[in-house]
Design a protein around this motif. Structure first.
Motif, PDB file in Angstrom:
ATOM      1  N   TYR A   1      10.199   0.875   5.167  1.00 17.45           N
ATOM      2  CA  TYR A   1      10.245  -0.522   4.739  1.00 17.45           C
ATOM      3  C   TYR A   1      11.236  -1.275   5.635  1.00 17.45           C
TER       4      TYR A   1
ATOM      5  N   TYR B   1       4.964 -13.762  11.650  1.00 22.09           N
ATOM      6  CA  TYR B   1       3.606 -13.255  11.397  1.00 22.09           C
ATOM      7  C   TYR B   1       2.694 -13.304  12.622  1.00 22.09           C
TER       8      TYR B   1
ATOM      9  N   CYS C   1       9.785 -13.137   4.432  1.00 24.86           N
ATOM     10  CA  CYS C   1      10.530 -12.003   3.881  1.00 24.86           C
ATOM     11  C   CYS C   1      10.270 -10.776   4.740  1.00 24.86           C
TER      12      CYS C   1
ATOM     13  N   ALA D   1       1.298 -12.035   4.346  1.00 25.36           N
ATOM     14  CA  ALA D   1       2.332 -11.319   3.608  1.00 25.36           C
ATOM     15  C   ALA D   1       2.390 -11.934   2.227  1.00 25.36           C
TER      16      ALA D   1
ATOM     17  N   ALA E   1       4.841 -13.463   0.853  1.00 25.68           N
ATOM     18  CA  ALA E   1       5.436 -14.782   0.907  1.00 25.68           C
ATOM     19  C   ALA E   1       4.423 -15.822   1.369  1.00 25.68           C
TER      20      ALA E   1
ATOM     21  N   HIS F   1      12.069 -13.235  -7.499  1.00 24.00           N
ATOM     22  CA  HIS F   1      12.308 -12.860  -6.114  1.00 24.00           C
ATOM     23  C   HIS F   1      12.584 -14.123  -5.307  1.00 24.00           C
TER      24      HIS F   1
ATOM     25  N   THR G   1      11.621 -15.167  -2.533  1.00 21.54           N
ATOM     26  CA  THR G   1      10.494 -15.833  -1.883  1.00 21.54           C
ATOM     27  C   THR G   1       9.874 -16.880  -2.797  1.00 21.54           C
TER      28      THR G   1
ATOM     29  N   THR H   1      10.716  -8.816 -12.543  1.00 24.88           N
ATOM     30  CA  THR H   1      11.550  -8.016 -11.640  1.00 24.88           C
ATOM     31  C   THR H   1      12.549  -7.166 -12.412  1.00 24.88           C
TER      32      THR H   1
ATOM     33  N   ASP I   1       3.009 -13.842  -9.232  1.00 24.77           N
ATOM     34  CA  ASP I   1       3.504 -13.101  -8.064  1.00 24.77           C
ATOM     35  C   ASP I   1       3.043 -11.662  -8.216  1.00 24.77           C
TER      36      ASP I   1
ATOM     37  N   ALA J   1       3.474  -8.964  -6.778  1.00 27.92           N
ATOM     38  CA  ALA J   1       4.256  -7.838  -6.259  1.00 27.92           C
ATOM     39  C   ALA J   1       4.229  -6.642  -7.207  1.00 27.92           C
TER      40      ALA J   1
ATOM     41  N   HIS K   1      -0.947 -13.992  -5.687  1.00 28.57           N
ATOM     42  CA  HIS K   1      -1.127 -13.218  -4.458  1.00 28.57           C
ATOM     43  C   HIS K   1      -1.007 -11.746  -4.801  1.00 28.57           C
TER      44      HIS K   1
ATOM     45  N   ASN L   1       0.429  -8.198  -2.943  1.00 26.59           N
ATOM     46  CA  ASN L   1       1.013  -7.522  -1.794  1.00 26.59           C
ATOM     47  C   ASN L   1       0.238  -6.237  -1.573  1.00 26.59           C
TER      48      ASN L   1
HETATM   49  C1  LIG Z   1       8.669  -9.614  -6.413  1.00 25.25           C
HETATM   50  C2  LIG Z   1       8.323  -9.927  -4.984  1.00 25.25           C
HETATM   51  N1  LIG Z   1       7.694 -11.078  -4.674  1.00 25.25           N
HETATM   52  C3  LIG Z   1       7.375 -11.388  -3.416  1.00 25.25           C
HETATM   53  C4  LIG Z   1       7.678 -10.567  -2.363  1.00 25.25           C
HETATM   54  C5  LIG Z   1       7.353 -11.023  -0.967  1.00 25.25           C
HETATM   55  O1  LIG Z   1       6.370 -10.242  -0.320  1.00 25.25           O
HETATM   56  P1  LIG Z   1       6.318 -10.072   1.269  1.00 25.25           P
HETATM   57  O2  LIG Z   1       7.501  -9.283   1.671  1.00 25.25           O
HETATM   58  O3  LIG Z   1       5.039  -9.364   1.525  1.00 25.25           O
HETATM   59  O4  LIG Z   1       6.342 -11.432   1.863  1.00 25.25           O
HETATM   60  C6  LIG Z   1       8.337  -9.369  -2.625  1.00 25.25           C
HETATM   61  C7  LIG Z   1       8.657  -8.440  -1.505  1.00 25.25           C
HETATM   62  O5  LIG Z   1       9.496  -7.640  -1.505  1.00 25.25           O
HETATM   63  C8  LIG Z   1       8.660  -9.034  -3.966  1.00 25.25           C
HETATM   64  O6  LIG Z   1       9.281  -7.887  -4.249  1.00 25.25           O
END
Ligand SMILES: Cc1ncc(COP(=O)(O)O)c(C=O)c1O
Ligand SMILES: Cc1ncc(COP(=O)(O)O)c(C=O)c1O
Lengths: 487, 458, 458, 487
Positions: C95, C131, C332, D134, D136, D168, D170, D216, D241, D243, D263, D265
């Motif tokens: 990671y 990206y 991120c 990603a 985000a 998070h 983001t 989270t 989110d 995630a 979204h 991930n």
């Molecule tokens: C809860 C949460 N939301 C959003 C993200 C953002 O995702 P990315 O790293 O793919 O942009 C993360 C990434 O660690 C996350 O843990």
């Protein structure tokens, strides 16, 4: 060391995506009860991640060319270009069945044919068969051809193969597997063969001689033409152990030295990876008189087509040495290597292998290491003897070898050739930089210092590897070759 | 200068250290008349991009056939992880593990390999691999002769149902040591040999009997009786097995009363690609009493200076670098990397997975035969139990059918006529787990078409 | 259970530890009416062998085209070592290096990457990647607006010679923050913009000027004058460059009197496969004064507790996990693995190799154009200096020609009509070092044939 | 640490097989002098072996899933099946140009289309676009759609996005990039959202809310339907989110919870590798009302053909977020993963991720660690707080993290979510064995012992990694972001 994979096993654990799924449920296995297995084989029951993590982590406990300087004399651990592996792994090559038709394989056969031609060119020989699966099998094939040759002439009293005392163990062993008895002849102080002894040794019983040139002492046999004359005059043939061909590539050819037959260790001269012990490949090359005896199969070109030559047409062939055609994948790699180098590149292999070796030799000499044959030109490798240090401080070549591991170097070859006491056979290869050699030399100087001031540090090495020095005697005495589960 | 890192400055400094003026001087001990100026007839160097293009074009010529040939080389599914890991440079670019402290990864893995192979074959020990299946059988024969103290003979009995390609290689390898191979023909009805038949033929002393299971035709034989018969005659029993089948079939160590003495063969089915015939993986296992006659590398467990468990090459006193002309064999390398792949393969499959692969291969071969024999004139040649190869008797010569089916991108099997006189219509077919029902149906259809096309043309 | 190692015994023991009787109880805090029983419409699981066969069939459909399209994605030779190493699981399955002591390999490599990119662009610093090229330009624009303290405007000037696909992405990304993009049309004769022309059009204050070099048509522009003009107007100059061309072309840091302020773009040409458009590698470099406005990961050198040199993610106070809504960006992740590949690629090529790749691509494109314009009616559309893309004006619409040439397995370029009204006959062609003289000749011949075929059909 | 590659550079050294050779000599480079570079870029001049050895050895200084247990909460470091990589790397996929025709790409497009369908099924949504690169970027796309939605209805006063304090980083950052101001609302002691606060927060200015569920904190938001009602009633939309989607896969769907947009991930739920920081991929899924706004391109099926949908037809789309279509290679991997799992396999992801997590949570509780929200069910992850130990022995969560490295474990996530002091967010994932969890738990217990008896040992950790603890403050203060050669 790591837990064994068996120790991670749990009944009924598995990697289900690897299992065939269809057909099974609706068709019974119709085989006689008495032929079936009733015990479960000792294979681990683990998840895919467990397998991946276990064997990936095991790989990290390995020195290799891609990670370490590896000056293992005679073994030629030079860079193995990555592209060789990538191209030999193209699906069209990997998925081809060995008994597929020649039509379904022209691309593959073209590579082999051209490799044969290239090997002919670099050895100065008349014919090549790529089929032997290692240097030792190449030797066996070569000596078999010598045998077949004499037999074909009804020259039946030739029962002996001559081998110098410095020879690699496979030489006498291969000759012996061909039914020959071995006559060993000594090496002179100068590093050359004892020609008087040779003259005395040859006779009507002489089938041939096996030589490496440059020899395992890392020097060129200067009177090679006389050697050839003596043996040929006695009716014997000359076998060239091509392990050191990389030292003379493009400079002098075994065929021109009047050798009759030879093998080539592809991994040594043509940079194929050696896979932690193999696979290698040991193609054989012969001059005209041995052509009929080449092992099958090999490839011929008829008009624009490539075809296998088998024992159907090559009726005098010594036969085939494997079920199919040898280590095809390794041959493809070597082919790629030869094409990347071209003629000039091959000559440079010899030139720079020898440059690196002679440079190191000189520097070690200046640092007070005892060089074997200091007055000679080194070839691609050279020997230092630790005898003086073993006598003075009880620090042996093996101790040096182990201490080098602590410094992140694979050790050179130790205790070979057998005729030089406490020897280290050092082969840097042409692909290493001067900086790497300098750092290695500095490290050896440092160990020499340690040997004098703190011999125990060296004697007890290695210290930084995952395990300390391993007990070889115990391994042989308390033989433990397979894991037995604790119940 | 491909792969040579020297700058002009480096070269200059090094020559100066050595005390010479040119690289050519390094070769001044070579008789000048032997030196050559250049290598004629070698093509000009290509760069990586060029050779890649050339090789891709060549590989493409050979692609895309649906392959039903077995005969000693088997197409099984190879999990992606196998070569992802075996191909790691640490495994790929290491030498034989002469320095065990720098090679524990390889050594432990080989110890695991030995364990798996010994267990699959039901033997006490395994070496760390040999070149290939054929040469492994040859080595097994020489080993058996050395091991058999009760018999001075160098005679070995081999049925013609052993892979004919193996028989050729064995002949080439063992004959130089005046070993005599007594070939036993098979029964034309059953495609096998029986104790009764050999007992009649073999009336001299002999050192060992070779027992293939399944045999070249894919047939299972009475290995128990054959093993016992060999033992009764003071000979060793050498089992030649496809280790994949041992997931289902009885392990050689349990054949007959005392079990076979040596088991050997080709472990290519364990994760190793067909690759036109190599590199493959010869294996050799034996009972404890014969270990010291075993050729090849062997890994043993030991301890380090701190008492921790570790692994090391052992019993080296058998080997050429120590015993020289008296060694058990001239072999110096093994097929280490292939053993790595096989070990990872076996770990991924496990006992259950391996059994499934074997069973699926068996079942699919049976299904193919069932469907094929519905075609007019197509029959199963020998009656008996087949594993995952089977001999189809066609109503016409097999070779032209193979050529015809190649047009449909199918390699339908091996024509047996080349190896067994009089068997021109016989086709040896293999089906592994990789073939789907669709593939089999396609096979049948194309076979039908080919039989028709070729029949018409005749 | 694919990828789940739990045996029944494990499950039992774990449930017992937790003090529940079934796994379902773990979900008992979820309102029961929300729970579903199964996932409808998802196909049954395949095993590895099955999915491999499916994907191989699908990939095959897409193979074997000789590709002369560029337009932001370039086919260069990728040395085998690049992905052999970048594909090592250590790089692939890690990671973001949050624990630097466990991630020095990745961190040092990114520091090397930053060094190479900064040097290629002539900038002081680089981030650890974004990206892709388009989103990198968008981030650069936002960064420029934040950075430009002399100007309150959120206006940014963009020529239409910037890749139209980039312009779309920029629009989508920056418009939400009420950034206004002023598009400058290009001169119809030269295919470029000039200072004189924009100076006339742009009469308001603006934060930054975007300068593509080469531009979308493959043309070199007067970047020095444009940079100086931007600076005169108190705006930042954002260079959008194909970093491969920087082996030959002047680095943005030296454009004009003071150099561009930010350089960004797509580093896919550095060892990253075309792969239908991603993953690619956005890069972003800048002068020292703007570093704290830079979005994305940045690696810095530091020392450990023993004073040894090491590497660590730094300036994290700019980032979303600390600054949250006030961060320089929401980004991120980065494209770490792609940066690994690019770094290895650049190390293998070195300054000399990179220059050769750039030069060969340029020369081959020129050769192709030379030959193509010998065909009747084919011309180079704009006069000027092209790098390794060029606009051919055909005597008829380009789209049907592309379709026709597809039959010969050639993708001859991009039809510009879709992006630039009135340019239906224009074809944007790219030739890299991967194309041989034969390939080019084949192109010319097929183009000739296609022009003929399509002309007849009309 | 290792020497930098630049420090191994020597002028004029190179890897010649990587250089184009043809054309160059006979054609000049016809470019204006003023546009040319005059300085040599700082790229290393090294041999191929040097490159290989350097970057291979660097890779060995990295913890990764294939080599280590990696319980990094929120990041979901589960096993990434090797077959995904192998299949996404087939030449037919790798060599396809993004602007190739749709005909030359039906195989590729078929995979994407089916992945869209599968993601619709698991999320309970009406439409999917795979293009965000990603998580985000997925958030950005989602909030952009919310914005476009309100705009399309001329509902212009909605300027705020609500985000819980546990979110998070983001989330607020993405909303901010979409031009929104952020309103943070607190979390209750119970781990659920403060609904009173929420009720107070919503209004005509509310554009929407961003939530992770499970949050989270590793617990499920039990009153999710009320939350949805409150926000929807105020005219706002709900963003999910994704995630933590892996915690509920096949159990409950965001669409059913009344989320409007989300979204995913892919690396977290669908096992794609995360490459030391990326690439990831963050597809977005929407319910019916947001369908027109999906980012382009995405794939539609017309009869038997797969086609791109672009801004030409999707005129209300928020547009495209990258030059082409996003991280295609990652999408192919995720597709393979979904097909290997099938419907049942997906449900098992949630089940066993939660089983592992709840098992660990229970065991830690028994060992006296302070669990955050002990009375709640953990989802796929859970939090322990080291606050008590920090107070008592000055051993922090970060110290634990570093000490774990010594024992061969990657550390869990520390100091996130921000609202739990001295927290460790532990996510074991479903692909780890009970044995691995047990060993990790035992190690934590051991560290706890160490913290009490020898706190310095923990405070100064790590001790066995190649470097000791790194100085983050110095890095930021004495900024050194690029290598400068010493001259
Ligand atoms: C809860 C949460 N939301 C959003 C993200 C953002 O995702 P990315 O790293 O793919 O942009 C993360 C990434 O660690 C996350 O843990
Ligand atoms: C001098 C010499 N001859 C022969 C051989 C045998 O070659 P192989 O290991 O390929 O069988 C070697 C191998 O090390 C060798 O060094």
């Amino acid at each position: 060391m790591s837990e064994l994979i068996f120790e991670q096993s749990q009944p009924n654990r598995s990697a289900p995506t690897q299992m065939p799924v269809d057909f099974l449920s609706d068709r019974a296995i119709d085989l006689p009860e008495s032929s079936l297995r009733t015990t479960k084989p000792l294979l681990p029951e683990v998840s895919e991640l467990q397998v991946v993590r276990h064997y990936t982590n095991l790989s990290k406990q390995l020195f290799s060319v891609d990670t370490h300087f590896y000056p293992l004399g005679s073994c030629t651990m030079k860079y193995n270009p990555h592209i060789m592996h990538q191209l030999a792994s193209l699906p069209g090559f990997l998925n081809r069945h060995p008994l597929s038709s020649e039509e379904h394989g022209q691309g593959f056969l073209a590579c082999l044919f051209e490799l044969q031609e290239i090997l002919k060119a670099v050895t100065g020989m008349a014919g090549v068969s790529l089929t032997p699966m290692a240097g030792a099998q190449g030797e066996f094939a070569g000596i078999s051809m010598i045998r077949q040759y004499h037999q074909s002439r009804h020259d039946d009293g030739r029962t002996e193969i001559i081998v110098p005392d410095a020879a690699h163990g496979t030489n006498p062993a291969s000759a012996s597997m061909c039914g020959y008895t071995i006559k060993e002849i000594p090496t002179l102080e100068s590093g050359d063969l004892d020609l008087d002894a040779l003259k005395k040794a040859v006779g009507p019983q002489t089938a041939g001689i096996m030589l490496t040139n440059p020899s395992t002492l890392g020097v060129f046999e200067r009177r090679i033409k006389e050697v050839a004359e003596i043996v040929h005059n006695a009716g014997g043939l000359l076998y060239y152990d091509g392990a050191n061909l990389n030292a003379i590539l493009g400079k002098v050819r075994p065929g021109d030295m009047n050798f009759d037959v030879m093998h080539i260790n592809l991994h040594k001269t043509f940079g194929t990876p050696h896979g932690g012990g193999g696979p290698g490949a040991g193609p054989v090359a012969v001059n005209k008189r041995l052509l009929p005896f080449l092992p099958v199969p090999y490839v011929e070109k008829v008009d624009e087509d490539y075809r296998w030559v088998t024992d159907k047409t090559a009726t005098q062939s010594i036969g085939q040495l494997s079920a199919f055609m040898g280590n095809a994948g390794i041959l493809l790699r070597a082919y790629v290597y030869t094409r990347l180098l071209g003629a000039e590149g091959m000559t440079r292999v010899a030139e720079f292998a020898c440059l690196n070796s002679n440079y190191m030799k000189k520097r070690f000499e200046q640092l007070g290491f005892k060089i074997d044959l200091p007055e000679r030109r080194a070839s691609h490798e050279f020997i230092i003897s630790m005898k003086d240090q073993a006598d003075a401080y009880h620090v042996t070549a093996m101790d040096y070898a182990k201490r080098l591991l602590d410094y992140g170097y694979h050790a050179p070859t130790v205790y070979f050739p057998l005729i030089v006491p406490e020897c280290m056979l050092i082969e840097p290869t042409e692909t290493e930089t001067k900086e790497t050699l300098d750092e290695f030399i500095d490290t050896m100087a440092k160990i020499k210092q340690e040997a004098m001031t703190n011999p125990e540090l060296v004697q007890k090495a290695p210290h930084t590897t995952s395990l300390k020095r391993l007990d070889a005697v115990k391994a042989a005495r308390e033989l433990n070759l397979v894991y037995t589960p604790v119940v | 200068m491909p792969f040579i890192p020297h700058t002009e400055k480096d070269v200059h400094a090094m020559l100066e250290s050595i005390g010479i003026r040119s690289i050519n001087e390094l070769f001044d001990e070579i008789p000048p008349e032997l030196l050559i100026d250049q290598l004629p007839a070698i093509p000009k160097a290509l760069n990586e991009m060029q050779i890649a293009r050339l090789m891709k074009d060549r590989a493409k010529q050979d692609e895309n056939t649906l392959c039903f040939i077995g005969a000693g080389a088997y197409e099984h599914h190879i999990p992606a992880a196998v070569w992802d890991i075996a191909g790691r440079v640490e495994y790929m670019t290491a030498y034989t593990p002469y320095q065990p402290e720098a090679s524990q990864g390889e050594l432990q893995l080989l110890y695991e390999y030995q364990t798996m192979m010994a267990s699959l074959t039901g033997m006490d020990a395994s070496n760390a691999s040999l070149y290939d299946g054929a040469s492994a059988v040859a080595e097994a024969i020489l080993m058996a002769i050395r091991s058999n103290r009760q018999c001075q003979s160098k005679r070995v009995v081999i049925p013609t149902t052993l892979n004919p390609l193996y028989r050729k290689a064995i002949q080439a390898i063992v004959s130089k040591q005046s070993v005599e191979l007594i070939e036993i023909p098979f029964d034309e009805k059953t495609g096998r040999i029986t104790v009764e038949a050999i007992d009649k033929i073999v009336n001299q002393e002999f050192a060992a009997l070779v027992i293939p299971q399944p045999n070249f035709f894919g047939l299972l034989g009475d290995v128990d009786a054959l093993t016992d018969w060999a033992h009764q005659r003071q000979a060793l029993a050498i089992a030649v097995v496809n280790p994949m089948t041992l997931a289902l079939l009885k392990e050689p160590g349990l054949w007959g009363e005392k079990g076979a003495d040596i088991a050997c063969g080709e472990a290519q089915p364990f994760g190793i690609p067909l690759s036109s015939g190599g590199p493959y993986l010869g294996f050799l296992c034996c009972k404890n009493e014969y270990i010291r006659q075993m050729p090849g590398r062997i890994v043993g467990q030991t301890t380090d200076a701190d008492g921790k468990i570790g692994y090391i090459l052992t019993l080296q006193a058998r080997e050429q670098h120590i015993r020289r002309s008296k060694a058990t064999s001239n072999i110096c390398s093994n097929q280490g990397l292939m053993a790595v792949a096989a070990t990872i393969y076996l770990s991924l499959l496990g006992p259950k997975g391996l059994k499934r692969v074997a069973a699926a291969s068996h079942q699919k071969t049976m299904l193919l035969a069932e469907k094929a024999t519905k075609l007019k004139g197509v029959e199963v040649l020998f009656h008996g139990h087949y594993f995952h190869e089977i001999v189809l008797q066609l109503p016409q010569p097999a070779e032209p059918i193979i050529q015809e089916m190649a047009c449909y991108q199918i390699a339908p099997g091996l024509a047996l006529g080349e190896f067994y006189p009089g068997m021109d219509n016989a086709l040896l077919v293999c089906c592994t787990e990789t073939k789907t029902e669709e593939d089999i149906n396609k096979y049948i259809e194309c076979l039908k078409q080919a039989l028709k096309n070729k029949a018409i043309k005749k």
